[in-house]
Design a protein around this motif. Structure first.
Motif, PDB file in Angstrom:
ATOM      1  N   LEU A 168       0.839  -1.206   0.000  1.00 58.21           N
ATOM      2  CA  LEU A 168       0.000   0.000   0.000  1.00 58.21           C
ATOM      3  C   LEU A 168       0.869   1.249   0.000  1.00 58.21           C
ATOM      4  O   LEU A 168       0.562   2.235  -0.664  1.00 58.21           O
ATOM      5  CB  LEU A 168      -0.943   0.002   1.209  1.00 58.21           C
ATOM      6  CG  LEU A 168      -2.183  -0.875   1.063  1.00 58.21           C
ATOM      7  CD1 LEU A 168      -2.928  -0.989   2.382  1.00 58.21           C
ATOM      8  CD2 LEU A 168      -3.119  -0.322  -0.004  1.00 58.21           C
ATOM      9  N   GLU A 169       1.958   1.197   0.745  1.00 58.20           N
ATOM     10  CA  GLU A 169       2.851   2.361   0.777  1.00 58.20           C
ATOM     11  C   GLU A 169       3.426   2.641  -0.605  1.00 58.20           C
ATOM     12  O   GLU A 169       3.660   3.782  -0.972  1.00 58.20           O
ATOM     13  CB  GLU A 169       3.957   2.159   1.817  1.00 58.20           C
ATOM     14  CG  GLU A 169       3.404   2.272   3.237  1.00 58.20           C
ATOM     15  CD  GLU A 169       4.405   1.889   4.311  1.00 58.20           C
ATOM     16  OE1 GLU A 169       5.610   1.820   4.028  1.00 58.20           O
ATOM     17  OE2 GLU A 169       3.963   1.636   5.452  1.00 58.20           O
ATOM     18  N   ILE A 189       0.903   4.584  -2.813  1.00 57.20           N
ATOM     19  CA  ILE A 189       0.587   5.971  -2.458  1.00 57.20           C
ATOM     20  C   ILE A 189       0.620   6.891  -3.678  1.00 57.20           C
ATOM     21  O   ILE A 189      -0.194   7.801  -3.805  1.00 57.20           O
ATOM     22  CB  ILE A 189       1.569   6.458  -1.363  1.00 57.20           C
ATOM     23  CG1 ILE A 189       1.160   5.856  -0.024  1.00 57.20           C
ATOM     24  CG2 ILE A 189       1.586   7.969  -1.262  1.00 57.20           C
ATOM     25  CD1 ILE A 189       2.143   6.127   1.077  1.00 57.20           C
ATOM     26  N   ARG A 190       1.534   6.603  -4.608  1.00 56.22           N
ATOM     27  CA  ARG A 190       1.618   7.410  -5.834  1.00 56.22           C
ATOM     28  C   ARG A 190       0.282   7.434  -6.572  1.00 56.22           C
ATOM     29  O   ARG A 190      -0.146   8.469  -7.057  1.00 56.22           O
ATOM     30  CB  ARG A 190       2.658   6.841  -6.780  1.00 56.22           C
ATOM     31  CG  ARG A 190       4.014   6.843  -6.178  1.00 56.22           C
ATOM     32  CD  ARG A 190       5.082   6.421  -7.157  1.00 56.22           C
ATOM     33  NE  ARG A 190       6.343   6.955  -6.681  1.00 56.22           N
ATOM     34  CZ  ARG A 190       6.754   8.179  -6.891  1.00 56.22           C
ATOM     35  NH1 ARG A 190       6.035   8.993  -7.602  1.00 56.22           N
ATOM     36  NH2 ARG A 190       7.880   8.606  -6.393  1.00 56.22           N
ATOM     37  N   TRP A 215      -2.504   7.329  -5.381  1.00 55.07           N
ATOM     38  CA  TRP A 215      -3.494   8.105  -4.634  1.00 55.07           C
ATOM     39  C   TRP A 215      -3.256   9.600  -4.793  1.00 55.07           C
ATOM     40  O   TRP A 215      -3.878  10.413  -4.106  1.00 55.07           O
ATOM     41  CB  TRP A 215      -3.454   7.747  -3.146  1.00 55.07           C
ATOM     42  CG  TRP A 215      -3.726   6.308  -2.846  1.00 55.07           C
ATOM     43  CD1 TRP A 215      -4.253   5.383  -3.699  1.00 55.07           C
ATOM     44  CD2 TRP A 215      -3.473   5.619  -1.624  1.00 55.07           C
ATOM     45  NE1 TRP A 215      -4.333   4.159  -3.071  1.00 55.07           N
ATOM     46  CE2 TRP A 215      -3.867   4.278  -1.800  1.00 55.07           C
ATOM     47  CE3 TRP A 215      -2.956   5.994  -0.381  1.00 55.07           C
ATOM     48  CZ2 TRP A 215      -3.763   3.313  -0.795  1.00 55.07           C
ATOM     49  CZ3 TRP A 215      -2.839   5.040   0.616  1.00 55.07           C
ATOM     50  CH2 TRP A 215      -3.244   3.711   0.407  1.00 55.07           C
ATOM     51  N   GLY A 216      -2.311   9.959  -5.638  1.00 54.87           N
ATOM     52  CA  GLY A 216      -2.096  11.380  -5.904  1.00 54.87           C
ATOM     53  C   GLY A 216      -0.980  12.017  -5.093  1.00 54.87           C
ATOM     54  O   GLY A 216      -0.930  13.233  -4.972  1.00 54.87           O
ATOM     55  N   PHE A 217      -0.064  11.218  -4.558  1.00 53.62           N
ATOM     56  CA  PHE A 217       1.019  11.808  -3.769  1.00 53.62           C
ATOM     57  C   PHE A 217       2.279  12.086  -4.592  1.00 53.62           C
ATOM     58  O   PHE A 217       3.249  12.608  -4.084  1.00 53.62           O
ATOM     59  CB  PHE A 217       1.360  10.922  -2.571  1.00 53.62           C
ATOM     60  CG  PHE A 217       0.413  11.114  -1.432  1.00 53.62           C
ATOM     61  CD1 PHE A 217       0.668  12.040  -0.437  1.00 53.62           C
ATOM     62  CD2 PHE A 217      -0.768  10.392  -1.368  1.00 53.62           C
ATOM     63  CE1 PHE A 217      -0.218  12.231   0.605  1.00 53.62           C
ATOM     64  CE2 PHE A 217      -1.660  10.585  -0.328  1.00 53.62           C
ATOM     65  CZ  PHE A 217      -1.395  11.510   0.657  1.00 53.62           C
ATOM     66  N   ALA A 218       2.247  11.669  -5.857  1.00 56.99           N
ATOM     67  CA  ALA A 218       3.452  11.872  -6.667  1.00 56.99           C
ATOM     68  C   ALA A 218       3.354  13.176  -7.451  1.00 56.99           C
ATOM     69  O   ALA A 218       2.266  13.644  -7.702  1.00 56.99           O
ATOM     70  CB  ALA A 218       3.626  10.708  -7.611  1.00 56.99           C
TER      71      ALA A 218
END
Lengths: 404, 350
Positions: free
Chosen positions: B340-341, B344-345, B347-350
């Motif tokens: 899951l970590e 994260i990308r 999910w819009g973290f990148a």
């Protein structure tokens, strides 16, 4: 198989709320929080709500049970729509959302307990698109919060009127309301059986709504202390008429309306959590390069996974409780499970957002600390987390009522 | 309105069948734990249609959505999860094989179809790369596998899949729980029949199914423990009232009920997302949720019974051990967390 697709008509409504949220709710909520002042009744936003027919919508979908006259073929959707819209509104600003015109918490008791004449008289006023109109709900007192059976506001019948004496606390929007559904007792010794609900109209002699609380968050709406000093209400404003109060129907009326509203309140916690998620994400993208080998970044990634899980699951619990309500299945247990889970889960999630943002997380202009203050209220209103557990225990383990 | 948590009529029927079968498993659980699962039970399991529920029709399966399998797994795990793992060995091991493109997969799959005696497939998720492939030879040690004597071993290292039949030596070991499923240490030293790097898409689908599978097992164990503790505390009297009517206990029961409801919703969502194309994220999330739920619920299941909870005359201690053992399979919760970590990308973290 289950279905988790948000239908198109709900999507259209959510899109409208999104626009309204960006344009009005978020900026107004932040402004109210900085000034620590509720929005005045003549704020243009409220006229916008009236113009869009939003107050009429909430009046119709006050959460009452469906008619079972056999004519209704289409499945009801009010409860599911309620949690979807509740989440979206709270995402933009829960305080402003509560301050929006409409019957508020006073709606469900009128639609559940009221006579046809009363429903017409008190709910039709929300059909106007000319000006904003509010309703309010007065149950809680300084000395009776969770234990609503202890309310001390008295009501006495004098001829064709009832005379009310006592103080109500945390009465949302009472400052702007055209009427307040007020709970009082004919005799404290009778406990819940002595309870009566009245629709007390604005301007009734002896009604004073001028005092408001100074809260940690949710500043956009006024939580008023309402004083009633020989407040005289016509007999026709006793909700449901005298017949309704044989047995324990009065209190049950209030409780039934909570079954309808608890999932919506829970969904608001989910919305506040999602707002924190979005702000935190923006911050992370601006300030951290999670691919760099910084030891704390590992922890941040871990937090992100946890935050998402708490919010996602909270939403599902709200949806399930709402789906049960819409399909006329008992949902007291699930409504309380959602209401017990979501506020605490969202508070945890928001708190982790602050951890991720570290020192920046507590800055007011970085927004997340506001959400941390706002969300706490959801675990207090409409039954604290502990009261929800009592309700759950009654369902699963026949946990006894003290007055049984 | 499309949001619905309703089971269809067929799904309800299958769930009820599973519930019935589960009760018979519960009655004999302790015996199976000691003596193993009788051969006749495998037949029953197959005949009732639980084994091939979600198998593709080409493989002789019923082609039902994986969602139905999660519903069945929850029910059967309430009865005895270790018996379930034993009966459904082929069911569980199929997910990695279905993901393979390798030509060698077809003959292996054919054996699943027959699922003859002595065919004992097993899956090991090797997150730490303790199994090595050097010069075409696979070697290493698996400390614990819930299997008597695997005849086909599928090792997953991230997206890499190894299937090996010859060169796997197993010795019995004694684990914390799941005795009916068998338990062995496996020494590997041989040539794998298949080595394949899965596409990202295949990997995600496979992992989603396997994690949702395990999550459903954990949910069943938790639900069993909760139900038992609830029944017990509603009967037993202390200090003049039912144990469940002391608020300290009532609140624990309420929290257990919330955890279970939350976990079921999470698993159902995972299965729903899987049917829509990608259940990787929701499935991994469900596993984390199920692990948290089952460890909380089963430990308190023992606690609420007091001393009785600790002894084998009562079932709750078994569920506590099971809830501790299940999350060590499939690379444990750490594997799901790390996956899951890495997501994260997306999910819009990148």
């Amino acid at each position: 198989m289950i279905d988790l697709e948000i239908p198109d008509d709900a999507r259209t409504l959510l899109e409208m709320l999104k626009w309204l949220g960006k344009e009005y709710l978020r900026p107004l909520g932040i402004e109210a929080d900085r000034k620590k002042q509720p929005l005045p009744a003549d704020n243009p936003f409220y006229y916008k709500c009236a113009e869009l027919g939003l107050q009429a919508r909430t009046a119709i979908e006050g959460g009452g049970p469906s008619k079972k006259d056999g004519t209704e073929k289409k499945e009801r959707t009010a409860a599911r729509l309620g949690v979807l819209l509740g989440e979206e509104l709270a995402y933009w600003d829960r305080g402003v959302a509560v301050s929006m015109p409409g019957p508020g918490l006073g709606g469900p008791p009128i639609s559940i307990m009221g006579t046809d004449e009363q429903k017409k008289r008190f709910l039709s006023i929300f059909q106007t698109r000319e000006k904003p109109v509010w309703g309010a709900f007065g149950m809680t007192e300084a000395g009776a919060g969770s234990d609503v059976a202890r309310i001390a506001t008295r009501c006495e019948k004098h001829g064709d009127s009832w005379v009310l004496n006592g103080d109500k606390a945390f009465c949302s929007n009472a400052d702007k309301a055209s009427w307040i559904v007020m709970w009082a007792t004919i005799d404290k010794a009778l406990g819940r059986e002595g309870h009566r609900a009245f629709v007390v109209e604005r301007g009734t002699p002896g009604l004073d709504v001028s005092k408001r609380e100074h809260k940690m968050g949710l500043s956009a709406y006024a939580s008023c202390t309402v004083f009633m000093d020989n407040c005289t209400v016509p007999a026709g404003n006793l909700l449901g008429g005298e017949e309704y109060y044989k047995g324990r129907a009065g209190f049950k009326g209030a409780m039934k309306s909570f079954d309808a509203t608890r999932p919506i309140i829970a969904s608001m916690a989910v919305g506040i959590g999602r707002a924190a998620w979005d702000r935190m994400q923006e911050f992370v993208k601006e300030n951290y390069d999670l691919d760099r080998p910084v030891p704390r970044y590992q922890k941040i990634k871990e937090h992100i996974v946890t935050i998402k899980r708490k919010i996602d699951i909270g939403r599902l619990l709200c949806w399930k409780a709402a789906w049960l309500a819409d399909t006329d299945q008992p949902n007291t247990l699930e409504a309380s499970q959602a209401k017990a889970y979501c506020p605490a889960a969202s508070l945890d999630a928001i708190s982790l957002c602050i951890d991720i943002m570290a020192d920046a997380g507590v800055r007011n202009d970085y927004f997340v600390e506001k959400l941390f203050r706002d969300v706490k209220a959801i675990d207090l209103v409409e039954g604290t987390g502990q009261i929800q557990r009592v309700v759950i225990a009654r369902r699963i383990a026949d946990y006894p009522r003290d007055d049984a | 309105m499309a949001i619905s948590f309703a089971l269809s009529e067929d799904e309800t029927m299958i769930r009820n069948e599973a519930e019935k079968f589960s009760k018979s498993l519960y009655d004999d659980a302790r015996k199976f734990e000691k003596e193993g699962v009788p051969a006749s039970l495998y037949g029953n399991y197959k005949e009732l249609g639980f084994l091939n529920l979600d198998w593709p029709v080409e493989l002789g399966g019923q082609g039902l959505p994986f969602f139905v399998k999660t519903v069945v797994l929850e029910q059967l795990s309430r009865g005895c999860v270790s018996t379930l793992l034993s009966m459904d060995r082929a069911g569980f091991s199929l997910y990695p094989l279905l993901a393979l493109k390798h030509a060698g997969a077809a003959p292996l799959l054919a054996r699943f179809k027959q699922a003859a005696d002595g065919f004992e497939p097993a899956v090991f998720v090797d997150t730490d790369e303790q199994i090595k492939l050097e010069k075409g030879v696979l070697s290493g040690v698996i400390h614990y596998l819930p299997s008597h004597k695997p005849s086909l071993l599928i090792v997953l290292q991230g997206r890499r899949v190894f299937c090996i039949e010859d060169g796997i030596a197993s010795t019995p070991v004694l684990p914390c729980a799941l005795h009916a499923a068998g338990a062995c240490e496996v020494k590997i030293n041989g040539k794998p029949v298949i080595v394949e790097e899965l596409s990202e898409e295949s990997y995600r689908k496979m992992i989603a199914s396997m994690r949702l599978y395990m999550a459903s097992c954990m949910l069943g164990v938790a639900a069993a423990s909760y139900q038992y503790a609830l029944g017990y505390t509603k009967e037993r009297i202390t200090f003049g009232k039912k144990v469940a009517h002391h608020q300290a206990i009532a609140f624990i029961l309420a929290d257990m009920s919330i955890a279970i409801e939350a976990t079921r919703a999470s698993i159902w969502k995972g299965a729903y997302e899987l049917s829509k194309g990608d259940g990787f994220s929701a499935g991994s999330q469900a596993l984390l949720q199920a692990q948290e739920c089952s460890s909380f619920v089963t430990v308190y299941g023992v606690q609420l019974l007091g001393g009785h909870g600790y002894v084998s005359d009562y079932p709750v201690e078994k569920w506590m051990r099971e809830a501790r053992t299940l999350p060590t399979l499939l690379g444990g919760k750490d594997a799901a967390q790390l996956d899951l970590e890495r997501t994260i990308r997306d999910w819009g973290f990148a």
